[in-house]
Design a protein around this motif. Sequence first.
Motif, PDB file in Angstrom:
ATOM      1  N   UNK A  42       0.847  -1.182   0.000  1.00 26.54           N
ATOM      2  CA  UNK A  42       0.000   0.000   0.000  1.00 26.54           C
ATOM      3  C   UNK A  42       0.891   1.244   0.000  1.00 26.54           C
ATOM      4  N   UNK A  43       0.823   2.020  -1.065  1.00 25.65           N
ATOM      5  CA  UNK A  43       1.542   3.290  -1.114  1.00 25.65           C
ATOM      6  C   UNK A  43       0.623   4.315  -0.465  1.00 25.65           C
ATOM      7  N   UNK A  44       1.025   4.791   0.699  1.00 33.12           N
ATOM      8  CA  UNK A  44       0.179   5.677   1.505  1.00 33.12           C
ATOM      9  C   UNK A  44       0.242   7.128   1.041  1.00 33.12           C
ATOM     10  N   UNK A  45       1.422   7.538   0.555  1.00 32.55           N
ATOM     11  CA  UNK A  45       1.600   8.937   0.187  1.00 32.55           C
ATOM     12  C   UNK A  45       2.750   9.041  -0.811  1.00 32.55           C
ATOM     13  N   UNK A  46       2.562   9.827  -1.859  1.00 35.18           N
ATOM     14  CA  UNK A  46       3.648  10.150  -2.783  1.00 35.18           C
ATOM     15  C   UNK A  46       3.814  11.659  -2.753  1.00 35.18           C
TER      16      UNK A  46
END
Length: 96
Positions: A42-46
């Motif tokens: 899960x990529x939470x923030x970019x």
Amino acid sequence: MALRETSTDHVKGEDFFTITAAETWSIAMVKRLKAKYPGEVEIRCTNPDGSMVARLPFAWMRIVPKKAMREEHRAKLADVLSRSRATGENAPNSGE
């Protein structure tokens, strides 16, 4: 120059760990893992600079020390590699 850092964080008992990826290799690794395992990564923030915060399964986290290799073995491998490069064997697309 901006500080480029990769760090991990794990809370005891959780089944995931969090990675803050700001170095090129770690950003690419997280993206590859997300593409291959979309249900587990899960990529939470970019961020605008490309860095990211992601969650990955804790079972994937491990530390692997560098293998110790005797000098004779290292020399043998170097010789095999140089002969392979000289003959062109095992070159990508060599059979095409």
